[in-house]
Design an enzyme around this catalytic site. Structure first.
Site, PDB file in Angstrom:
ATOM      1  N   SER A 102       0.469  -1.127  -0.015  1.00  0.00           N
ATOM      2  CA  SER A 102       0.166   0.020  -0.129  1.00  0.00           C
ATOM      3  C   SER A 102       0.948   1.201  -0.204  1.00  0.00           C
ATOM      4  O   SER A 102       0.204   2.189  -0.176  1.00  0.00           O
ATOM      5  CB  SER A 102      -1.210  -0.077   1.170  1.00  0.00           C
ATOM      6  OG  SER A 102       0.077  -0.149   2.031  1.00  0.00           O
ATOM      7  N   THR A 118       2.541   2.328   2.078  1.00  0.00           N
ATOM      8  CA  THR A 118       2.190   2.785   3.794  1.00  0.00           C
ATOM      9  C   THR A 118       3.581   3.480   4.248  1.00  0.00           C
ATOM     10  O   THR A 118       3.111   4.802   4.672  1.00  0.00           O
ATOM     11  CB  THR A 118       1.723   2.095   4.868  1.00  0.00           C
ATOM     12  OG1 THR A 118       0.264   1.933   4.596  1.00  0.00           O
ATOM     13  CG2 THR A 118       1.794   2.588   6.383  1.00  0.00           C
ATOM     14  N   SER A 164      -6.049   7.870   4.712  1.00  0.00           N
ATOM     15  CA  SER A 164      -5.574   6.715   5.043  1.00  0.00           C
ATOM     16  C   SER A 164      -4.475   5.988   3.533  1.00  0.00           C
ATOM     17  O   SER A 164      -4.003   7.023   2.351  1.00  0.00           O
ATOM     18  CB  SER A 164      -6.423   5.937   5.023  1.00  0.00           C
ATOM     19  OG  SER A 164      -5.896   4.474   4.370  1.00  0.00           O
ATOM     20  N   SER A 165      -3.008   5.795   3.792  1.00  0.00           N
ATOM     21  CA  SER A 165      -2.461   5.548   2.906  1.00  0.00           C
ATOM     22  C   SER A 165      -2.777   4.708   1.827  1.00  0.00           C
ATOM     23  O   SER A 165      -2.622   5.469   0.605  1.00  0.00           O
ATOM     24  CB  SER A 165      -1.026   3.624   3.181  1.00  0.00           C
ATOM     25  OG  SER A 165      -0.227   4.724   4.344  1.00  0.00           O
ATOM     26  N   ASN A 166      -4.239   3.887   1.914  1.00  0.00           N
ATOM     27  CA  ASN A 166      -5.130   3.457   1.751  1.00  0.00           C
ATOM     28  C   ASN A 166      -5.607   4.273  -0.077  1.00  0.00           C
ATOM     29  O   ASN A 166      -6.075   4.127  -1.253  1.00  0.00           O
ATOM     30  CB  ASN A 166      -5.966   2.343   1.652  1.00  0.00           C
ATOM     31  CG  ASN A 166      -5.454   1.471   1.983  1.00  0.00           C
ATOM     32  OD1 ASN A 166      -4.205   1.178   2.442  1.00  0.00           O
ATOM     33  ND2 ASN A 166      -6.266   0.514   3.433  1.00  0.00           N
ATOM     34  N   THR A 201       7.388  -2.735 -49.400  1.00  0.00           N
ATOM     35  CA  THR A 201       6.445  -3.930 -48.521  1.00  0.00           C
ATOM     36  C   THR A 201       6.608  -5.136 -48.787  1.00  0.00           C
ATOM     37  O   THR A 201       7.603  -5.429 -49.559  1.00  0.00           O
ATOM     38  CB  THR A 201       5.063  -3.778 -49.275  1.00  0.00           C
ATOM     39  OG1 THR A 201       5.836  -4.049 -50.746  1.00  0.00           O
ATOM     40  CG2 THR A 201       4.271  -1.920 -49.091  1.00  0.00           C
ATOM     41  N   HIS A 202       6.977  -5.205 -47.585  1.00  0.00           N
ATOM     42  CA  HIS A 202       7.863  -6.795 -47.016  1.00  0.00           C
ATOM     43  C   HIS A 202       9.543  -6.419 -46.993  1.00  0.00           C
ATOM     44  O   HIS A 202      10.320  -7.426 -48.083  1.00  0.00           O
ATOM     45  CB  HIS A 202       7.736  -7.933 -47.785  1.00  0.00           C
ATOM     46  CG  HIS A 202       6.065  -8.142 -48.387  1.00  0.00           C
ATOM     47  ND1 HIS A 202       5.112  -8.795 -46.849  1.00  0.00           N
ATOM     48  CD2 HIS A 202       4.829  -7.745 -48.569  1.00  0.00           C
ATOM     49  CE1 HIS A 202       3.869  -8.943 -47.292  1.00  0.00           C
ATOM     50  NE2 HIS A 202       3.730  -8.220 -48.058  1.00  0.00           N
ATOM     51  N   SER A 239      32.867   2.702 -33.962  1.00  0.00           N
ATOM     52  CA  SER A 239      33.771   1.999 -33.888  1.00  0.00           C
ATOM     53  C   SER A 239      35.034   2.023 -32.531  1.00  0.00           C
ATOM     54  O   SER A 239      35.396   3.421 -33.539  1.00  0.00           O
ATOM     55  CB  SER A 239      33.777   0.932 -35.138  1.00  0.00           C
ATOM     56  OG  SER A 239      34.566  -0.559 -34.579  1.00  0.00           O
ATOM     57  N   LYS A 243      33.279   4.704 -39.068  1.00  0.00           N
ATOM     58  CA  LYS A 243      32.323   3.896 -39.273  1.00  0.00           C
ATOM     59  C   LYS A 243      31.817   4.649 -38.247  1.00  0.00           C
ATOM     60  O   LYS A 243      31.868   5.810 -37.561  1.00  0.00           O
ATOM     61  CB  LYS A 243      32.386   2.309 -38.411  1.00  0.00           C
ATOM     62  CG  LYS A 243      30.968   1.608 -38.389  1.00  0.00           C
ATOM     63  CD  LYS A 243      31.963   0.445 -38.086  1.00  0.00           C
ATOM     64  CE  LYS A 243      30.444  -0.376 -38.754  1.00  0.00           C
ATOM     65  NZ  LYS A 243      29.055  -0.324 -37.802  1.00  0.00           N
ATOM     66  N   VAL A 244      30.156   5.140 -38.563  1.00  0.00           N
ATOM     67  CA  VAL A 244      29.131   6.460 -37.711  1.00  0.00           C
ATOM     68  C   VAL A 244      28.228   4.968 -37.565  1.00  0.00           C
ATOM     69  O   VAL A 244      27.515   4.798 -38.755  1.00  0.00           O
ATOM     70  CB  VAL A 244      29.118   7.145 -38.403  1.00  0.00           C
ATOM     71  CG1 VAL A 244      28.339   8.021 -37.800  1.00  0.00           C
ATOM     72  CG2 VAL A 244      30.316   8.272 -38.194  1.00  0.00           C
ATOM     73  N   ASN A 245      27.918   5.159 -36.313  1.00  0.00           N
ATOM     74  CA  ASN A 245      26.089   4.198 -36.229  1.00  0.00           C
ATOM     75  C   ASN A 245      24.821   5.483 -36.006  1.00  0.00           C
ATOM     76  O   ASN A 245      25.389   6.605 -35.280  1.00  0.00           O
ATOM     77  CB  ASN A 245      26.727   3.590 -35.155  1.00  0.00           C
ATOM     78  CG  ASN A 245      27.546   2.439 -35.688  1.00  0.00           C
ATOM     79  OD1 ASN A 245      27.519   1.567 -37.183  1.00  0.00           O
ATOM     80  ND2 ASN A 245      28.759   2.047 -34.561  1.00  0.00           N
ATOM     81  N   GLU A 302      19.542   3.711 -32.087  1.00  0.00           N
ATOM     82  CA  GLU A 302      19.169   2.238 -31.117  1.00  0.00           C
ATOM     83  C   GLU A 302      18.836   2.959 -30.157  1.00  0.00           C
ATOM     84  O   GLU A 302      18.597   2.077 -29.739  1.00  0.00           O
ATOM     85  CB  GLU A 302      20.939   2.185 -31.546  1.00  0.00           C
ATOM     86  CG  GLU A 302      21.386   1.827 -32.257  1.00  0.00           C
ATOM     87  CD  GLU A 302      22.809   1.740 -32.448  1.00  0.00           C
ATOM     88  OE1 GLU A 302      23.736   2.120 -31.543  1.00  0.00           O
ATOM     89  OE2 GLU A 302      23.056   0.669 -33.656  1.00  0.00           O
TER      90      GLU A 302
END
Length: 464
Positions: A97, A99, A131-133, A179-180, A310, A316-318, A323
């Protein structure tokens, strides 16, 4: 460090001399040493807001002396402003709860007031009519509302604005559709980005649609929803104070039993957050594919270079922004699962996984806001279109012969497509030899910009 003795209903407890908390917090600090994760700052701020509102409502109803109420409110306001963050050490994995967190807040407020010369009891004064509830579910909903309005919706609007601007800039640039993951009919960048924009607008509407449910607070229901020990009018008065302090359209829940035993508003928001995360992931994946290369991939665009890619391959550039978004998507979806399982937790009149729900509902709101700013500012705003590469691929796209179906039939068009692909020649060249149609007719039929007609157009996008 020295220690002082504090009392609760179980007896005496040694508490660090300078600590703002009391006996119940110290017990929780000793028992719940599972993760080292604390309750979200947004939750603690919302909980403090509720304490201030409850105190002022109690004063209006004659349940507290005005000086007591203002001492509570002053201490709570300091916590809302971000002070005393170190005074809330209770682990997320605690009593279901929350509490322990509620009493942590009560004890800290009482101690702050005591240091200002006002003697308060954590239960009798700070927690009066509560109340905590009922307080904890209300704090979760309030915190979620505040963060959605403060950070998430503005970030969503910024991302939509960035996409809209790029769609307008690139509205006349025709590219190969897919597509696909296979070549398909052409479309413009304006149409492609416009598709992202429409989905973001739908996500915005979906988020806003679930906010009214979060505005209905079960505060005043106390232990089980019946409102025991809360005076008549307390819920209305306290929520009116909260609405004034936050500017949010808060209202008492129609059924406080439901608001305490269930967590449907939190679950609905978690679902919307997951939907937004999935959309961001789709956009990030498309960007990553379009950027792939620069020689052996699609290489349709070049994303901004944010850092070397890298530790061993020079130059190299990512696509690091994409990501980061994809990892964020996984985390947000996992949080939605935790919230859904947490919403199922508990029996009869109380949910007993409230800290878990707070922990998995509130941080993703800020994460998604940061993710959208990253995606828009570090990827979409600055990508460069590689027009020569796009035009070369488009000219050799055999699927362009789809436009010849009405003129020469599907089978003859398919034969032209296969020959163009087999010989690596532009479709127009092969069609001039095999279709029996004159060059003017073929150029008109195979004009890529004409083939992009239909679907949503954004301002500035190409039109026939």
């Amino acid at each position: 460090m020295g220690a002082r003795i504090e009392q609760d209903s179980l007896g005496a407890v040694e508490v660090p001399e300078e600590a703002l908390w009391g006996a119940q917090t110290e017990r929780a600090r000793g028992h719940f040493t599972i993760s080292g994760l604390r309750m979200p700052a947004a939750f603690l701020r919302a909980l403090a807001r509720i304490k201030a509102a409850a105190a002022r409502a109690n004063a209006r109803l004659g349940e507290l002396e005005p000086g007591q109420a203002e001492a509570i409110a002053a201490a709570a306001d300091a916590i809302v402003q971000g002070r005393h963050a170190e005074a809330f050490p209770v682990d997320v994995f605690q009593t279901g709860s929350a509490t322990s967190s509620n009493m942590n807040m009560n004890e800290v407020i009482a101690q702050l007031a005591r240091r200002q010369g006002v003697e308060l009891h954590p239960n009798d004064h700070v927690n009066r009519s509560q109340s905590s509830n009922d307080v904890v579910p209300s704090a979760i909903q309030l915190a979620a509302l505040e963060r959605v309005h403060a950070v998430l919706l503005p970030a969503l609007e910024r991302l939509a604005g960035t996409i809209r601007r790029r769609a307008e800039e690139l509205g006349d640039v025709v590219k190969t559709g897919r597509t696909h993951l296979m070549d398909a009919m052409p479309l413009t960048f304006g149409q492609e980005l416009g598709g992202w924009l429409s989905q973001l607008e739908a996500a915005d509407r979906s988020l806003r649609a679930c906010l009214p449910g979060l505005c209905a607070l079960p505060l005043g229901g106390t232990a089980v929803g019946s409102g025991i020990n809360a005076p008549e009018g307390f819920a209305e008065a306290a929520i009116e104070e909260l609405a004034r302090a936050t500017g949010l359209p808060l209202r008492p829940a129609e059924d406080r039993f439901a608001g305490i035993s269930g967590q449907l508003p939190a679950l609905e928001l978690a679902s919307r957050l997951e939907g937004l995360a999935v959309l961001l992931g789709r956009i990030a994946e498309d960007l990553r594919w379009m950027n792939s290369g620069p020689l052996a991939g699609l290489a349709e665009i070049e994303l901004p270079a944010l850092q070397p890619g890298s530790s061993i391959m020079p130059g190299k550039v990512n696509p690091v922004a994409c990501e980061a978004i994809l990892m964020l998507v996984v985390q947000v979806r996992a949080c939605h699962l935790a919230v859904s399982l947490g919403a199922q937790g508990g029996n009869f009149q109380l949910n007993t996984m409230l800290p878990l729900i707070a922990h998995n509902l509130l941080p993703p709101i800020d994460w998604l806001a940061g993710g959208m700013d990253l995606l828009g500012g570090k990827a979409i705003a600055g990508f460069r279109v590689r027009r020569e590469r796009i035009e070369q691929a488009l000219a050799r796209n055999p699927v362009l012969v789809t436009a010849l179906n009405p003129l020469i039939g599907y089978d003859r068009a398919a034969a032209i497509a296969k020959r163009a692909y087999r010989e690596g020649r532009p479709v127009l060249e092969v069609a001039l030899e095999d279709s029996g149609l004159d060059e003017a007719t073929l150029r008109r039929a195979l004009d890529p910009i004409r083939l992009t007609r239909g679907g949503r157009q954004v301002p500035g996008a190409a039109r026939d």
